[in-house]
Enzyme design. Structure first.
Site, PDB file in Angstrom:
ATOM      1  N   LYS A 106       0.771  -0.729   0.005  1.00  0.00           N
ATOM      2  CA  LYS A 106      -0.381   0.082  -0.062  1.00  0.00           C
ATOM      3  C   LYS A 106       1.200   1.070   0.039  1.00  0.00           C
ATOM      4  O   LYS A 106       1.648   1.253   0.387  1.00  0.00           O
ATOM      5  CB  LYS A 106      -1.191  -0.021   1.275  1.00  0.00           C
ATOM      6  CG  LYS A 106      -2.130   0.518   1.229  1.00  0.00           C
ATOM      7  CD  LYS A 106      -2.846   0.569   0.552  1.00  0.00           C
ATOM      8  CE  LYS A 106      -4.546   0.184   0.574  1.00  0.00           C
ATOM      9  NZ  LYS A 106      -5.379  -0.551   0.084  1.00  0.00           N
TER      10      LYS A 106
HETATM   11  N1  GLU Z   1      -7.420  -0.629  -3.532  1.00  0.00           N
HETATM   12  C1  GLU Z   1      -8.295  -1.320  -4.066  1.00  0.00           C
HETATM   13  C2  GLU Z   1      -8.137  -2.752  -2.857  1.00  0.00           C
HETATM   14  O1  GLU Z   1      -7.268  -2.131  -1.357  1.00  0.00           O
HETATM   15  C3  GLU Z   1      -7.452  -1.940  -5.213  1.00  0.00           C
HETATM   16  C4  GLU Z   1      -5.934  -2.751  -5.073  1.00  0.00           C
HETATM   17  C5  GLU Z   1      -4.904  -3.403  -6.372  1.00  0.00           C
HETATM   18  O2  GLU Z   1      -6.178  -3.502  -7.437  1.00  0.00           O
HETATM   19  O3  GLU Z   1      -4.491  -3.168  -6.269  1.00  0.00           O
HETATM   20  O4  GLU Z   1      -8.406  -3.758  -2.342  1.00  0.00           O
END
Ligand code: GLU
Length: 419
Positions: A106
């Site tokens: 993240k």
């Molecule tokens: N931000 C989204 C999540 O928390 C998608 C992450 C992604 O597609 O890599 O799952």
């Protein structure tokens, strides 16, 4: 946000709880108890008025035992490194539950995007990307949209990364615009996935989805698509909220009309929407409404002990990441309120990201029906696995989801070995 300042610790407590139920020794999952890599980037940007400002961004790469790091990038003034660690960890477990070959990461920049012009946002995004270029790549770490970021943000990341490589690299991000290698169906995937698991849990618990009452906190990409999908399945969306406030209508909100209103609002808000019988309520009232389904689709730590004690929904479906605190979760469990956990409920987004990445790596484009069919299949399979595990172990769906994830991660770790 990181109101407790100990979100990663809470995640570890949850992990330990699951490991205890499944009798997995700590040594077997010790690698999951700390992120593999953590990066903080401080970088300068020239503002529209010519002044130089410094910005801080993060990228936490929690685990890559099952595949490249994967996870969103968010823009929010309150982000901190502890919150990023937890969000990165949740991605590792989410990808394992969803059964896609990715690890977890993240990232984010500590800004409120509404404070900047579009040109400034482009430079901030590209400045951040330039800082993380050695850390990302289609086989290494693949960012995606998250809170306050979207397909435009991904196009800027793609551009900065591709320019540095000297050629276009579509697979470096997912959630891109279609015209630069994005996938049909990706934008709607998280909300659609939430509606699929809501339908499945309704079936398991004998609730008729048609006419079932739903309150949704958050009306961004995830909340609004969830509302639309459930409305189309016949549910009655009685309350929704966003940063401008919360609205309630006992007869059900006219979701297509509200979506039109939001689309035409300069800041894409529900503010100013009107319909017969509509009342303004506050956030706490929304979270504690007597409804069949409460769907938090905004930020972390919304359902704490106090809210959990007063919550009157039959089922909570977590569209947001980490909307329930560890203590809040214990209260819900004690009260017998069923929770479909985030790492299962919102995994539709990363699942469609995986489809996007596969298309990029193979230089092909799937039809939308192929994406939707595969998304539904994957989500149903993940739901069934977690639900079965919760029945087998006589535990909550959250603990069951962690057990499912842990088993896969521990197996992969053992096979690869530790030297
Ligand atoms: N931000 C989204 C999540 O928390 C998608 C992450 C992604 O597609 O890599 O799952």
């Amino acid at each position: 946000m990181s109101v407790n300042g100990n979100q990663f610790k809470n995640m570890l407590e949850q992990l330990d709880k699951a490991a205890k139920v499944a009798q997995i020794p700590k040594e077997d999952y010790i690698t999951l108890r700390s992120p593999e890599r953590e990066f903080t980037i401080n970088f300068p940007i020239k503002m529209d008025d010519g002044k130089i400002e410094m910005f801080t961004g993060y990228r936490i790469q929690h685990n890559s035992i099952r595949g490249p790091y994967k996870g969103g990038i968010r823009f929010h003034p309150d982000i901190d490194i502890d919150e990023m660690r937890a969000l990165a960890g949740w991605m590792t477990f989410k990808c394992a539950v969803a059964d896609i070959p990715f690890g977890g990461a993240k990232g984010g920049i500590a800004i409120d995007p509404s404070d900047f012009s579009k040109n400034e946002l482009e430079r901030i995004t590209k400045g951040y990307t330039t800082g993380i270029i050695p850390l990302i790549g289609p086989e290494l770490d693949i960012p995606a949209p998250d809170v306050n970021t979207n397909h435009q943000t991904m196009a800027w990341i793609l551009d900065a990364y591709s320019k540095a490589q000297g050629y276009g690299v579509a697979g470096v991000v997912t959630g891109k615009p279609i015209s630069v290698g994005g996938s049909l169906g990706r934008r709607e995937a998280t909300g659609k996935g939430v509606s699929f698991v809501t339908r499945e849990i309704a079936y398991q618990k004998g609730i008729n989805l048609e006419g079932a009452t739903v309150a949704i906190q958050g009306f961004g990409n995830v909340g609004s698509i969830t509302a639309k999908s459930l409305y189309e399945m016949g549910s009655k969306i009685v309350a929704v909220s966003d940063i401008s406030g919360a609205i309630y209508c006992s007869n059900g909100i006219d979701i297509p009309r509200l979506l039109k209103h939001v689309y035409n609002h300069p800041r894409r808000l529900i503010e100013g929407y009107s319909q017969g019988g509509l009342e303004n309520i506050d956030n706490y009232t929304l979270l504690t409404l007597e409804v069949d389904f409460l769907i938090p689709a905004a930020m972390e730590n919304q359902i704490d002990e106090k809210v959990a004690k007063a919550l009157e929904a039959k089922i909570v479906v977590e569209a947001a990441n980490g909307p329930t605190t560890f203590k809040g979760d214990r209260v819900l469990e004690d009260r017998g309120i069923v929770v479909v956990p985030d790492i299962l409920a919102n995994s539709g987004g990363v699942t469609a990201s995986y489809f996007e990445w596969v298309q990029n790596m193979q230089h092909i484009a799937w039809e939308e029906s192929t994406i939707n069919l595969n998304l539904e299949r994957k989500m149903m399979a993940a739901f069934e696995t977690v639900y079965k595990k919760s029945v087998e172990e006589e535990t909550s769906m959250r603990t069951a989801a962690y057990i499912v994830a842990l088993s896969k991660l521990v197996e992969a770790q053992k096979l690869r070995g530790i030297f």
